[in-house]
Design a protein around this motif. Structure first.
Motif, short mmCIF file in Angstrom:
data_model
loop_
_atom_site.label_atom_id
_atom_site.label_comp_id
_atom_site.label_asym_id
_atom_site.label_seq_id
_atom_site.Cartn_x
_atom_site.Cartn_y
_atom_site.Cartn_z
N VAL A 153 37.11 57.92 28.91
CA VAL A 153 36.56 57.50 27.78
C VAL A 153 36.14 55.84 27.69
O VAL A 153 35.29 55.40 27.17
N LYS A 154 37.13 55.05 28.40
CA LYS A 154 36.84 53.71 28.90
C LYS A 154 35.34 53.59 29.37
O LYS A 154 34.54 52.74 29.06
N ASN A 155 35.31 54.53 30.52
CA ASN A 155 33.89 54.46 31.22
C ASN A 155 32.75 54.91 30.17
O ASN A 155 31.67 54.36 30.30
N TYR A 156 32.90 55.85 29.13
CA TYR A 156 32.06 56.30 28.35
C TYR A 156 31.63 55.28 27.34
O TYR A 156 30.47 54.94 26.95
N GLU A 157 32.78 54.43 26.97
CA GLU A 157 32.60 53.32 26.09
C GLU A 157 31.56 52.11 26.42
O GLU A 157 30.88 51.70 25.82
N GLN A 158 31.77 52.12 27.80
CA GLN A 158 30.89 51.00 28.49
C GLN A 158 29.53 51.47 28.85
O GLN A 158 28.67 50.59 29.24
N SER A 159 29.33 52.69 28.91
CA SER A 159 28.03 53.17 29.24
C SER A 159 26.78 53.25 28.03
O SER A 159 27.29 52.97 26.87
N THR A 160 25.55 53.47 28.40
CA THR A 160 24.70 53.49 27.52
C THR A 160 24.03 54.83 27.00
O THR A 160 23.57 55.00 25.96
N VAL A 161 24.73 55.83 27.54
CA VAL A 161 24.05 57.17 27.40
C VAL A 161 25.40 57.75 26.51
O VAL A 161 26.48 58.08 26.82
N ARG A 162 24.91 58.31 25.22
CA ARG A 162 25.68 58.90 24.39
C ARG A 162 25.94 60.36 24.15
O ARG A 162 25.00 60.98 25.07
N GLY A 163 26.70 60.95 23.30
CA GLY A 163 26.59 62.20 23.17
C GLY A 163 27.39 62.97 24.37
O GLY A 163 27.93 62.42 25.18
N LYS A 164 26.95 64.25 24.55
CA LYS A 164 27.84 65.40 25.36
C LYS A 164 27.02 65.07 26.84
O LYS A 164 27.94 64.94 27.83
N ILE A 165 25.82 64.50 26.99
CA ILE A 165 25.18 64.43 28.09
C ILE A 165 26.01 63.02 28.80
O ILE A 165 26.37 63.00 29.94
N GLY A 166 26.38 62.07 27.91
CA GLY A 166 27.15 60.74 28.40
C GLY A 166 28.47 61.34 28.83
O GLY A 166 28.87 60.75 30.00
N TYR A 167 29.27 62.10 28.06
CA TYR A 167 30.39 62.37 28.66
C TYR A 167 30.27 63.34 29.90
O TYR A 167 31.39 63.09 30.76
N ALA A 168 29.30 64.09 29.86
CA ALA A 168 29.19 64.88 31.33
C ALA A 168 28.95 64.01 32.34
O ALA A 168 29.46 64.17 33.46
#
Length: 294
Positions: free
Chosen positions: A146-161
Motif C-alpha cells: 500500500v505504501k509503494n502504491y501510494e507513492q507510485s503513479t500507476v493507479r487502479g488494479k494495474i498499479g496494484y499488480a
C-alpha cells in the motif's frame, strides 16, 4: 418535493477515477423522480466530519448517500456515530473494499436503487490503536505494498499488480510477533498479519474466508510465509488453511506486539510503522443499505 423526506448526499470530488459530475447528476435526477429533498455536501479534506455532523443535526435526513471510497464512508460513519440513520453507498473511490465485500454491483443505476431503497444491515467496525477500520487492516507485506502504491503513479488494479510483484521481490525477513488472543499468547514469525472484519480486499481477493461483518467478531489472519506460490493460491481463491502457512483466530479483542517496527495500513491507507497494536471490535456501528440476497 416532499419536505418530510430528506436525504443528505456526501460526495468526495477527488476520490477514485470516476466522473463525479455524472454521479451528482444521476443522484439529483433520481431524487427528483422519487420526490426526495436532497442536501449535498462535498468533502474538502478539512473538518469534514464536523461539517457532516452539523448538517445531520440541522436536517435529520432519513438516509445519507455517500459517493466515495472507504475513507469517505468512514468519515460519515464517525460523523453520525450512534445515530439511527441508513447509509447508502455509491462506490466511487480508488479503494472500494467495503462495497466489494458486500457484493455491490458495478452499474450506477443499480447502486442508486440500493442506496435509495434497500433495507440496511448493521455492520461492526474494528478499533485499532484508536483508529476505526471498516473492513481490513494489516501489518507487514500488504501494508508495504500500500505504501509503494501510494507513492507510485500507476493507479487502479494495474498499479496494484505492478506493486505486488515489486513488493514481493523486495520483501524483508519475516518479523516476530507476540499475539494475545482468546486467553492464549502466541509467538510467531510472519510476513503479514491481517485484522479482518470482512472477507475481501478491494481487489476482490479473499483473505479471510470466515469473515462476517455483523457477528461481533473479527479475525486475525497470520500468513507465516508469503511468496509467489502462496500469492497465486490466495488470488485464485485457494487459501491454504491446512498447510501451516496460514492461521486464523476469531475474536472480539487482541493485542499484538512486534520486535521491530512493521508497516501498517487501515482500509487501503498507509498508516506508518507500528510495534504494538490494541484491537477490539465495535459492534453495530453503522447501518448500510445492501444488495438483496437470494
Amino acid at each position: 418535493m416532499d419536505a418530510t423526506k430528506k436525504y443528505l448526499f456526501v460526495v468526495n470530488p477527488i476520490s477514485g477515477d470516476l466522473d463525479k459530475a455524472e454521479i451528482l447528476a444521476a443522484v439529483q435526477a433520481f431524487a427528483e423522480t422519487e420526490k426526495i429533498s436532497l442536501v449535498t455536501y462535498e468533502t474538502t479534506g478539512e473538518n469534514d466530519e464536523k461539517g457532516i455532523a452539523e448538517l445531520y443535526e440541522k436536517h435529520k435526513p432519513q438516509r445519507i448517500l455517500i459517493a466515495g471510497g472507504d475513507g469517505t464512508i468512514k468519515i460519515v460513519a464517525q460523523a453520525v456515530e450512534h445515530q439511527d440513520v441508513i447509509l447508502g453507498i455509491l462506490p466511487a473511490g480508488s479503494a472500494n473494499g467495503l462495497s466489494v465485500d458486500l457484493n455491490f454491483p458495478t452499474a450506477l443505476d443499480e447502486n442508486l436503487q440500493i442506496a435509495f431503497h434497500n433495507d440496511a444491515m448493521e455492520l461492526d467496525m474494528v478499533c485499532i490503536n484508536g483508529e476505526k477500520s471498516l473492513h481490513l487492516a494489516d501489518i507487514g507485506l500488504n501494508a508495504n505494498l500500500v505504501k509503494n502504491y501510494e507513492q507510485s503513479t500507476v493507479r487502479g488494479k494495474i498499479g496494484y499488480a505492478l506493486q505486488s510483484i515489486a513488493t514481493l521481490q523486495e520483501q524483508n525477513e519475516p518479523f516476530e510477533a507476540t499475539i494475545e488472543v482468546n486467553g492464549e499468547t502466541i509467538m510467531t514469525e510472519a510476513r503479514m498479519i491481517v485484522f479482518a472484519n470482512s472477507q475481501k480486499y478491494g481487489t476482490g481477493v479473499t483473505i479471510n474466508p470466515l469473515g462476517k461483518m455483523d457477528d461481533g467478531k473479527f479475525e486475525i489472519v497470520i500468513l507465516k510465509t508469503f511468496d509467489l506460490v502462496l500469492f497465486g493460491k490466495i488470488v485464485t481463491g485457494n487459501m491454504p488453511l491446512d498447510t501451516g502457512e496460514v492461521e486464523i483466530y476469531s475474536t472480539d479483542k487482541a493485542k499484538v506486539v512486534t520486535k521491530v517496527p512493521v508497516h501498517f495500513q487501515i482500509d487501503g491507507e498507509y498508516a506508518g510503522e507500528e510495534t504494538a497494536l490494541d484491537i477490539f471490535v465495535l459492534p453495530k456501528q453503522m447501518k448500510v443499505a445492501v444488495p438483496k440476497t437470494d
